[in-house]
Design an enzyme around this catalytic site. Structure first.
Site, PDB file in Angstrom:
ATOM      1  N   ASN A  42      81.087 -78.974 -20.493  1.00  0.00           N
ATOM      2  CA  ASN A  42      79.723 -79.430 -20.233  1.00  0.00           C
ATOM      3  C   ASN A  42      78.937 -79.580 -21.530  1.00  0.00           C
ATOM      4  O   ASN A  42      78.199 -80.550 -21.727  1.00  0.00           O
ATOM      5  CB  ASN A  42      78.991 -78.440 -19.328  1.00  0.00           C
ATOM      6  CG  ASN A  42      79.540 -78.379 -17.920  1.00  0.00           C
ATOM      7  OD1 ASN A  42      80.308 -79.242 -17.487  1.00  0.00           O
ATOM      8  ND2 ASN A  42      79.156 -77.345 -17.192  1.00  0.00           N
ATOM      9  N   TYR A 107      85.382 -68.927  -7.833  1.00  0.00           N
ATOM     10  CA  TYR A 107      86.394 -69.294  -8.811  1.00  0.00           C
ATOM     11  C   TYR A 107      87.793 -68.955  -8.312  1.00  0.00           C
ATOM     12  O   TYR A 107      88.008 -67.907  -7.708  1.00  0.00           O
ATOM     13  CB  TYR A 107      86.160 -68.534 -10.125  1.00  0.00           C
ATOM     14  CG  TYR A 107      84.852 -68.844 -10.795  1.00  0.00           C
ATOM     15  CD1 TYR A 107      84.647 -70.059 -11.429  1.00  0.00           C
ATOM     16  CD2 TYR A 107      83.820 -67.901 -10.818  1.00  0.00           C
ATOM     17  CE1 TYR A 107      83.447 -70.332 -12.052  1.00  0.00           C
ATOM     18  CE2 TYR A 107      82.621 -68.170 -11.440  1.00  0.00           C
ATOM     19  CZ  TYR A 107      82.430 -69.392 -12.055  1.00  0.00           C
ATOM     20  OH  TYR A 107      81.242 -69.662 -12.669  1.00  0.00           O
ATOM     21  N   TYR A 108      88.727 -69.855  -8.606  1.00  0.00           N
ATOM     22  CA  TYR A 108      90.143 -69.607  -8.359  1.00  0.00           C
ATOM     23  C   TYR A 108      90.860 -69.860  -9.688  1.00  0.00           C
ATOM     24  O   TYR A 108      91.500 -70.886  -9.886  1.00  0.00           O
ATOM     25  CB  TYR A 108      90.657 -70.532  -7.251  1.00  0.00           C
ATOM     26  CG  TYR A 108      89.936 -70.306  -5.934  1.00  0.00           C
ATOM     27  CD1 TYR A 108      90.434 -69.412  -5.000  1.00  0.00           C
ATOM     28  CD2 TYR A 108      88.749 -70.968  -5.665  1.00  0.00           C
ATOM     29  CE1 TYR A 108      89.763 -69.186  -3.796  1.00  0.00           C
ATOM     30  CE2 TYR A 108      88.066 -70.742  -4.471  1.00  0.00           C
ATOM     31  CZ  TYR A 108      88.580 -69.854  -3.542  1.00  0.00           C
ATOM     32  OH  TYR A 108      87.902 -69.637  -2.358  1.00  0.00           O
ATOM     33  N   ASN A 172      76.681 -66.452 -21.416  1.00  0.00           N
ATOM     34  CA  ASN A 172      77.250 -66.994 -20.176  1.00  0.00           C
ATOM     35  C   ASN A 172      77.954 -65.922 -19.347  1.00  0.00           C
ATOM     36  O   ASN A 172      79.119 -66.081 -18.933  1.00  0.00           O
ATOM     37  CB  ASN A 172      78.221 -68.134 -20.508  1.00  0.00           C
ATOM     38  CG  ASN A 172      77.865 -69.425 -19.786  1.00  0.00           C
ATOM     39  OD1 ASN A 172      77.452 -69.394 -18.637  1.00  0.00           O
ATOM     40  ND2 ASN A 172      78.017 -70.536 -20.478  1.00  0.00           N
ATOM     41  N   TYR A 173      77.249 -64.846 -19.084  1.00  0.00           N
ATOM     42  CA  TYR A 173      77.822 -63.729 -18.328  1.00  0.00           C
ATOM     43  C   TYR A 173      78.053 -64.125 -16.880  1.00  0.00           C
ATOM     44  O   TYR A 173      77.182 -64.701 -16.233  1.00  0.00           O
ATOM     45  CB  TYR A 173      76.897 -62.517 -18.394  1.00  0.00           C
ATOM     46  CG  TYR A 173      77.332 -61.387 -17.493  1.00  0.00           C
ATOM     47  CD1 TYR A 173      78.522 -60.709 -17.723  1.00  0.00           C
ATOM     48  CD2 TYR A 173      76.543 -61.004 -16.402  1.00  0.00           C
ATOM     49  CE1 TYR A 173      78.927 -59.675 -16.888  1.00  0.00           C
ATOM     50  CE2 TYR A 173      76.940 -59.966 -15.568  1.00  0.00           C
ATOM     51  CZ  TYR A 173      78.139 -59.305 -15.818  1.00  0.00           C
ATOM     52  OH  TYR A 173      78.537 -58.297 -14.997  1.00  0.00           O
ATOM     53  N   GLY A 268      74.932 -75.795 -14.547  1.00  0.00           N
ATOM     54  CA  GLY A 268      75.297 -76.591 -15.705  1.00  0.00           C
ATOM     55  C   GLY A 268      74.136 -76.967 -16.589  1.00  0.00           C
ATOM     56  O   GLY A 268      74.344 -77.475 -17.702  1.00  0.00           O
ATOM     57  N   ALA A 269      72.902 -76.721 -16.146  1.00  0.00           N
ATOM     58  CA  ALA A 269      71.754 -77.119 -16.949  1.00  0.00           C
ATOM     59  C   ALA A 269      71.666 -76.326 -18.250  1.00  0.00           C
ATOM     60  O   ALA A 269      71.275 -76.855 -19.286  1.00  0.00           O
ATOM     61  CB  ALA A 269      70.462 -76.959 -16.150  1.00  0.00           C
ATOM     62  N   GLY A 270      72.054 -75.046 -18.187  1.00  0.00           N
ATOM     63  CA  GLY A 270      72.060 -74.254 -19.422  1.00  0.00           C
ATOM     64  C   GLY A 270      73.063 -74.775 -20.427  1.00  0.00           C
ATOM     65  O   GLY A 270      72.816 -74.758 -21.637  1.00  0.00           O
ATOM     66  N   ASP A 271      74.209 -75.265 -19.953  1.00  0.00           N
ATOM     67  CA  ASP A 271      75.211 -75.841 -20.846  1.00  0.00           C
ATOM     68  C   ASP A 271      74.693 -77.128 -21.471  1.00  0.00           C
ATOM     69  O   ASP A 271      74.909 -77.387 -22.663  1.00  0.00           O
ATOM     70  CB  ASP A 271      76.495 -76.149 -20.075  1.00  0.00           C
ATOM     71  CG  ASP A 271      77.065 -74.937 -19.367  1.00  0.00           C
ATOM     72  OD1 ASP A 271      76.916 -73.818 -19.886  1.00  0.00           O
ATOM     73  OD2 ASP A 271      77.659 -75.121 -18.290  1.00  0.00           O
TER      74      ASP A 271
END
Length: 342
Positions: A42, A107-108, A172-173, A268-271
């Site tokens: 991203n 998540y997988y 990104n914890y 995704g906005a932080g990325d």
């Protein structure tokens, strides 16, 4: 101000195939939308959207999903350097919606190709890309995947520091990947080797082992940033959700408010904020310009569905004015206060 003879960004970390389930639909009753998602890619896509050369380093499964990830990232103008694992699969994430809004990401990624990364995956080609970059960017997600990815991240940092390349780290914890007690020492190990640090106010509080501030946000953020600079980074940037963002560098503080948008999806906005900030930084512009670019790019992602698709609107408008009857949709540029990925 930071400038680079090679204004480029290299990112390192896992990207997965993203399945978005239709709202209020059991998976068997509705076809999921297919896409990709990963913090580091991203960032690379956002930087590329601003015209900065961008490279994404990782490992993918030698499968159709790996083909999709590579094809999509390349299609956004990012150079891809990703070994293909013949056994382990490409990771998967599922974004669930309730009432039309993203409510949870699952998540997988256990046993995925990227989870099996080791320092050997930072090979000569990857090392050359890092050494030639303006900045290397990593996140705290990578060490959460295990000891092999942790070693790979630190190997990438060693190469960058030896070449005089800036090292950027976004905390990104992800509480779904590890506990705060497990995460803190691993994150501190990254932070102490970083030149530029990004965090939400909650993540800064986690690193410093204190309660998250709830009042006088900018003053509290300035205090947190000052403490974080004592850990090593010369530049600390705090993403403050609907309040905006703050950066501390050389003892000086700069702030920017969030751009007002009608919020659709904050993931995704932080990325995107980080990608635009770094792209502006390696071009030699000042911190205020970096913050403004980040806030604008983050707002675009908030205003569109998906993890990164909103960056394609740069330098477009920010959509209609906020609806006064929906105050929760008023202002957002970067999502750490509300991020459904937790």
């Amino acid at each position: 101000m930071v400038s680079s003879s090679n204004p480029s960004v290299v990112t390192f970390g896992e990207t997965m195939v993203r399945l978005s389930l239709p709202g209020h639909a059991h998976p068997a009753l509705g076809a999921p939308a297919l896409g990709i998602g990963g913090a580091e890619s991203n960032v690379a896509i956002a930087a590329a959207r601003l015209g900065v050369d961008s490279t994404w380093l990782s490992v993918l499964g030698d499968d159709d999903f790996g083909d999709l990830v590579e094809r999509e990232i390349r299609g956004q103008g990012v150079r891809v350097l990703a070994r293909r694992d013949p056994v382990a699969p490409t990771g998967l994430l599922v974004k669930e919606f309730r009432g039309g809004w993203p409510s949870r990401v699952r998540y997988y990624r256990a046993g995925s190709a990227a989870a099996g990364m080791t320092a050997a995956d930072v090979d000569d080609t990857a090392a050359a890309a890092i050494a030639a970059a303006g900045v290397l960017h990593l996140t705290g997600i990578t060490p959460a995947l295990g000891p092999g990815p942790t070693a790979a991240a630190h190997r990438a940092i060693e190469i960058a520091r030896a070449a005089g390349v800036l090292v950027s780290v976004d905390v990104n914890y992800r509480s779904s990947l590890w506990s705060a007690d497990r995460a803190r020492p691993a994150l501190l190990a990254l932070i102490r080797r970083a030149d530029v640090l990004f965090a939400g106010s909650d993540e800064a509080a986690l690193i410093l082992d204190r309660p998250e501030p709830v009042d006088d946000i900018f003053r509290a953020a300035a205090d947190l940033a000052a403490e974080l600079t004592r850990l090593g980074p010369g530049q600390v940037v705090l993403k403050l959700g609907r309040h905006g963002a703050l950066a501390r560098r050389d003892g000086a503080i700069d702030e920017v408010p969030a751009y007002p948008v009608t919020v659709v999806d904050t993931v995704g906005a932080g990325d995107a904020f980080v990608g635009a900030y770094l792209a502006t930084l390696v071009r030699g512009q000042d911190v205020k310009a970096c913050l403004d670019a980040g806030a604008r790019m983050g707002a675009l992602v908030c205003a569109a569905p998906g993890d990164w698709e909103g960056v394609l609107d740069w330098p477009g408008s920010f959509g209609p004015p906020p609806d006064p009857d929906r105050p929760d949709l008023g202002r957002a540029a970067h999502p750490h206060a509300d991020d459904v990925r937790r």
